[in-house]
Scaffold this motif. Structure first.
Motif, mmCIF file in Angstrom:
data_model
loop_
_atom_site.group_PDB
_atom_site.id
_atom_site.type_symbol
_atom_site.label_atom_id
_atom_site.label_comp_id
_atom_site.label_asym_id
_atom_site.label_seq_id
_atom_site.Cartn_x
_atom_site.Cartn_y
_atom_site.Cartn_z
ATOM 1 N N LEU A 516 42.679 35.304 7.451
ATOM 2 C CA LEU A 516 42.049 34.277 6.619
ATOM 3 C C LEU A 516 40.660 33.950 7.142
ATOM 4 O O LEU A 516 40.502 33.602 8.317
ATOM 5 C CB LEU A 516 42.890 33.002 6.614
ATOM 6 N N PRO A 517 39.628 34.027 6.303
ATOM 7 C CA PRO A 517 38.292 33.585 6.718
ATOM 8 C C PRO A 517 38.220 32.069 6.726
ATOM 9 O O PRO A 517 38.679 31.405 5.799
ATOM 10 C CB PRO A 517 37.372 34.187 5.646
ATOM 11 N N CYS A 518 37.698 31.514 7.817
ATOM 12 C CA CYS A 518 37.542 30.057 7.922
ATOM 13 C C CYS A 518 36.056 29.775 8.085
ATOM 14 O O CYS A 518 35.443 30.166 9.082
ATOM 15 C CB CYS A 518 38.315 29.515 9.120
ATOM 16 N N THR A 519 35.482 29.101 7.122
ATOM 17 C CA THR A 519 34.053 28.788 7.168
ATOM 18 C C THR A 519 33.864 27.299 7.343
ATOM 19 O O THR A 519 34.787 26.502 7.195
ATOM 20 C CB THR A 519 33.363 29.241 5.878
ATOM 21 N N GLY A 520 32.662 26.901 7.664
ATOM 22 C CA GLY A 520 32.369 25.483 7.841
ATOM 23 C C GLY A 520 31.441 25.277 9.011
ATOM 24 O O GLY A 520 30.966 26.215 9.631
ATOM 25 N N GLU A 521 31.198 24.003 9.350
ATOM 26 C CA GLU A 521 30.243 23.689 10.408
ATOM 27 C C GLU A 521 30.914 23.186 11.675
ATOM 28 O O GLU A 521 30.278 23.007 12.689
ATOM 29 C CB GLU A 521 29.247 22.626 9.911
ATOM 30 N N GLY A 522 32.211 22.910 11.639
ATOM 31 C CA GLY A 522 32.887 22.330 12.786
ATOM 32 C C GLY A 522 33.159 23.338 13.880
ATOM 33 O O GLY A 522 32.874 24.529 13.770
ATOM 34 N N VAL A 523 33.740 22.845 14.993
ATOM 35 C CA VAL A 523 34.110 23.707 16.110
ATOM 36 C C VAL A 523 35.611 23.936 16.125
ATOM 37 O O VAL A 523 36.163 24.452 17.080
ATOM 38 C CB VAL A 523 33.656 23.098 17.449
ATOM 39 N N ARG A 524 36.299 23.520 15.080
ATOM 40 C CA ARG A 524 37.730 23.735 14.915
ATOM 41 C C ARG A 524 37.987 24.279 13.517
ATOM 42 O O ARG A 524 37.235 24.018 12.578
ATOM 43 C CB ARG A 524 38.506 22.431 15.085
ATOM 44 N N CYS A 525 39.071 25.047 13.369
ATOM 45 C CA CYS A 525 39.411 25.528 12.034
ATOM 46 C C CYS A 525 40.873 25.249 11.728
ATOM 47 O O CYS A 525 41.689 25.055 12.638
ATOM 48 C CB CYS A 525 39.088 27.016 11.884
ATOM 49 N N TYR A 526 41.198 25.212 10.432
ATOM 50 C CA TYR A 526 42.506 24.766 9.963
ATOM 51 C C TYR A 526 43.011 25.701 8.862
ATOM 52 O O TYR A 526 43.158 25.305 7.701
ATOM 53 C CB TYR A 526 42.423 23.327 9.453
ATOM 54 N N PRO A 527 43.302 26.962 9.197
ATOM 55 C CA PRO A 527 43.733 27.909 8.162
ATOM 56 C C PRO A 527 45.154 27.623 7.679
ATOM 57 O O PRO A 527 45.993 27.094 8.414
ATOM 58 C CB PRO A 527 43.671 29.250 8.895
ATOM 59 N N ASN A 528 45.422 27.989 6.428
ATOM 60 C CA ASN A 528 46.761 27.879 5.841
ATOM 61 C C ASN A 528 47.220 29.273 5.429
ATOM 62 O O ASN A 528 46.725 29.832 4.449
ATOM 63 C CB ASN A 528 46.745 26.947 4.628
ATOM 64 N N TRP A 529 48.184 29.831 6.150
ATOM 65 C CA TRP A 529 48.658 31.180 5.866
ATOM 66 C C TRP A 529 49.859 31.199 4.907
ATOM 67 O O TRP A 529 49.882 31.966 3.963
ATOM 68 C CB TRP A 529 49.057 31.890 7.163
ATOM 69 N N ASN A 530 50.872 30.406 5.231
ATOM 70 C CA ASN A 530 52.122 30.405 4.458
ATOM 71 C C ASN A 530 52.714 31.816 4.328
ATOM 72 O O ASN A 530 53.131 32.231 3.251
ATOM 73 C CB ASN A 530 51.913 29.789 3.068
ATOM 74 N N ASP A 531 52.741 32.530 5.441
ATOM 75 C CA ASP A 531 53.308 33.884 5.479
ATOM 76 C C ASP A 531 54.646 33.863 6.216
ATOM 77 O O ASP A 531 54.793 33.186 7.241
ATOM 78 C CB ASP A 531 52.359 34.842 6.199
ATOM 79 N N CYS A 532 55.606 34.625 5.722
ATOM 80 C CA CYS A 532 56.924 34.731 6.347
ATOM 81 C C CYS A 532 57.042 36.058 7.102
ATOM 82 O O CYS A 532 56.734 37.119 6.552
ATOM 83 C CB CYS A 532 58.038 34.629 5.304
ATOM 84 N N LEU A 533 57.512 35.982 8.343
ATOM 85 C CA LEU A 533 57.703 37.158 9.183
ATOM 86 C C LEU A 533 59.191 37.287 9.503
ATOM 87 O O LEU A 533 59.852 36.295 9.817
ATOM 88 C CB LEU A 533 56.896 37.040 10.478
ATOM 89 N N LEU A 534 59.717 38.498 9.452
ATOM 90 C CA LEU A 534 61.146 38.741 9.597
ATOM 91 C C LEU A 534 61.415 39.656 10.787
ATOM 92 O O LEU A 534 60.751 40.680 10.959
ATOM 93 C CB LEU A 534 61.698 39.376 8.315
ATOM 94 N N PHE A 535 62.427 39.288 11.607
ATOM 95 C CA PHE A 535 62.779 40.081 12.780
ATOM 96 C C PHE A 535 64.297 40.218 12.873
ATOM 97 O O PHE A 535 65.050 39.365 12.401
ATOM 98 C CB PHE A 535 62.258 39.423 14.072
ATOM 99 N N CYS A 536 64.725 41.289 13.546
ATOM 100 C CA CYS A 536 66.140 41.543 13.797
ATOM 101 C C CYS A 536 66.307 41.773 15.300
ATOM 102 O O CYS A 536 65.704 42.691 15.851
ATOM 103 C CB CYS A 536 66.626 42.752 12.995
ATOM 104 N N VAL A 537 67.126 40.935 15.960
ATOM 105 C CA VAL A 537 67.270 40.981 17.413
ATOM 106 C C VAL A 537 68.735 41.190 17.773
ATOM 107 O O VAL A 537 69.605 40.447 17.328
ATOM 108 C CB VAL A 537 66.746 39.674 18.056
#
Length: 600
Positions: A516-537
């Motif tokens: 996700l590209p995060c643009t702006g003037e601050g020194v912090r960023c707040y991306p929203n992915w909402n992605d699900c990752l699946l694993f089998c252990v």
């Protein structure tokens, strides 16, 4: 708005009508505390907590104890929660006093504070204290271990530093390495024997260890000694150990007449153990120049001449050393050490069969990473059996010193207890080590899984572990206060989260979110992915889960924005906060990931 930017508080686009209304109030001197609060809420709204709050609030304005309890049981999977649990949370996090005191309600502000607190950490907070049984013999525990402890940077060319010992102890390390060599005026020194490093006095190191040994953990500390000194200076070291450590030092006086097993961490609280070969061969070609030779001294070995011993004078300079002299005559290690080498006598390893029938319970083995990996590949199951009976220490090969640590989980998988790493080298190795030993209160001892005990048939290399696998779903929702470094040539940050599983080979896996590209003037960023990752252990008891957040740069090395590792067995279900750390393991608070975790 300037204040919010200064405090690195995330803001949404300013609502023009609200903004203009506020300006009018400021001009008329009618802008008070309530106006400021209202503006703050308008400018800093986050959709995820707000939507979650509305989902569980009965009236959309506040949550009752019953609403909150339903959320705790349904989404947070807190099966033991009750009305009192919900009320305690409201009293702890609700900022509006009348809602808290009289009506026992939680507003959206209180709910947001709760969701971003350590009570919603992805790591089980019950595991921040010692919760495992500490009464088993020491072979049943993984032990936080360090190598090249006296170095705080490039160990092949830099200064030896006594602060390396203090740092390792404060990070929960329970096994320290001491590489002892001859020093001038019969004052033994500590440094890396075959490297261009300066020296520090062995006496000073022992004094520092005496001061800080139990500052973080009350459980036993192991000193793994490499003795490369002439007999006179060996006796000096032995006397320092006895006289400085005093009653902290475990000697033969603390042991039963006929012990049959190693003592437990509980039995050895506030005690220091010495690990070393109690009889070794040394050689010299000029007085004071000694070299360790593999093997033990037999009955027919030469005794050292007391008169000749009195004339020995060390010629090792106090500064840099990079070589040793060739052998000539043989001597024994000073017998003063015999009384302090109790529960961990280091012996040579021949093969698993010989160890099974001839090695004694108090004898331990040391392997280089290459030697240990060779045994893992040849017979991992036999290695597991060996480590269910004896203590084992591994250390990194000389070729990689300077650059990185090896992957410690490969040796934890076969039950090696003391997997030694350089605590001052950042990277994957120390991330995994930090994650492993944050468990059990960070005391430096983590109980091995029950299937790695005596008579085990566990094979970590088996492709099918004959158990139902655990399915893990991790939804990466958003990032909060992620630290970034903008430059005139770099305006946008391309943020991505990668989740990795480190365990037995069949469980090793990695997945990542979209970039996700995060643009702006601050020194912090707040991306929203909402992605699900699946694993089998298949073997969750040995699995470590590692989160890394990176700024993806196709033209150069990716920048690390934060990382965090924890044992799968400590990972909580539900909506959770992942607190991010720097590459050196320092907190980057308030930087965090907001995730949802489910597994079965």
């Amino acid at each position: 708005m300037a204040l919010l930017h200064k405090l690195d508080i995330p803001t949404i686009s300013v609502c023009t009508e609200v903004h203009l209304e506020a300006i009018d109030k400021v001009k008329c001197r009618r802008f008070g505390a309530e106006d400021f609060l209202y503006m703050y809420k308008v400018f800093t709204k986050r959709t995820e907590p707000r939507d979650l709050f509305k989902q569980y609030s009965s009236d959309g304005r506040s949550m009752t104890t019953s609403d909150l309890l339903y959320f705790l049981k349904t989404d947070q999977h807190e099966s033991n929660a009750d009305q009192q649990t919900a009320l305690t949370i409201i009293n702890s996090y609700e900022p509006v006093m009348r809602s808290k005191k009289k009506r026992r309600l939680m507003t959206s502000s209180g709910f947001f504070r709760y969701l971003t607190s350590m009570d919603c950490s992805i790591s089980n907070q019950d595991h921040t204290k010692v919760y495992q049984c500490m009464d088993f013999p020491m072979i049943n525990y993984f032990i936080a271990s360090s190598q090249d402890t006296c170095f705080t940077s490039n160990q092949l060319i830099e200064q030896s530093d006594i602060n390396g010992y203090i740092s390792a102890l404060r990070k929960g390390c329970r096994c320290l390495e001491m590489d002892c060599w001859d020093g001038p005026e019969n004052e033994p020194r500590l440094y890396h024997g075959f490297a261009l490093t300066s020296t520090i006095l062995v006496k000073e190191v022992i004094e520092v260890i005496n001061m800080h040994a139990f500052e973080v953990s009350e459980y036993p500390l192991i000193l793994s000694l490499e003795i490369n000194c002439n007999p006179i200076q060996q006796r000096v070291i032995a006397n320092y150990l006895v006289n400085i450590l005093e009653d902290k030092l475990i000697t033969m006086n603390h042991v039963d007449d006929d012990p049959t097993r190693l003592a437990s961490p509980e039995e050895l609280k506030h005690k220091i153990l010495i690990r070393c070969k109690n009889v070794r061969k040394f050689s010299y070609s000029v007085p004071g120049m000694w070299q360790l030779v593999d093997g033990e001294v037999g009955e027919n070995s030469e005794e050292f001449d007391p008169e000749e011993e009195s004339e020995v004078k060390s010629v090792v300079p106090a500064g840099i050393r990079a070589f040793r002299m060739k052998k000539k005559n043989m001597v024994k290690l000073a017998m003063e050490f015999s009384n302090v080498i109790v529960y961990s006598k280091a012996v040579d390893f021949k093969d698993f069969k010989r160890s099974l029938y001839h090695q004694l319970f108090y004898e331990s083995n040391t392997f280089s990473e290459h030697g240990a990996m060779k045994l893992v590949k040849q017979s991992a199951s036999e290695f597991v059996v060996h480590n269910s009976k004896f203590l084992t220490r591994t250390y990194s090969a000389g070729a990689r010193r300077n650059f990185s640590n090896y992957k410690p989980h490969e040796f934890w998988n076969v039950g090696c207890q003391m997997v030694a790493l350089n605590y001052e080298v950042p990277g994957l190795g120390m991330d995994l080590n930090r994650g492993k030993f944050q468990d059990n209160g960070g005391c430096g001892y983590v109980l091995k899984p029950i299937f790695m005990n005596n008579d085990t048939k566990f094979d970590p290399l088996a492709s099918n572990q004959s158990v139902d696998p655990t399915i893990i779903v991790i939804q990466i929702i958003s990032g909060q206060n992620l630290p970034i470094c903008r430059t005139p040539s770099k305006i946008a940050v391309n943020a991505c989260v990668r989740v990795e599983i480190y365990g037995v080979p069949s469980d090793s896996a990695a997945q990542q979110t979209k970039v996700l590209p995060c643009t702006g003037e601050g020194v912090r960023c707040y991306p929203n992915w909402n992605d699900c990752l699946l694993f089998c252990v298949q073997v969750p008891e040995l699995a470590l889960v590692r989160f890394t957040v990176k700024d993806i740069n196709p033209l150069s090395e990716n920048d690390l924005l934060g990382q965090y590792t924890l044992p799968f067995t400590s990972m909580k279900k539900g909506y959770r906060i992942v607190p991010l750390l720097s590459s050196n393991g320092l907190s980057l608070a308030p930087a965090a990931l907001f995730v949802y975790v489910w597994y079965a």
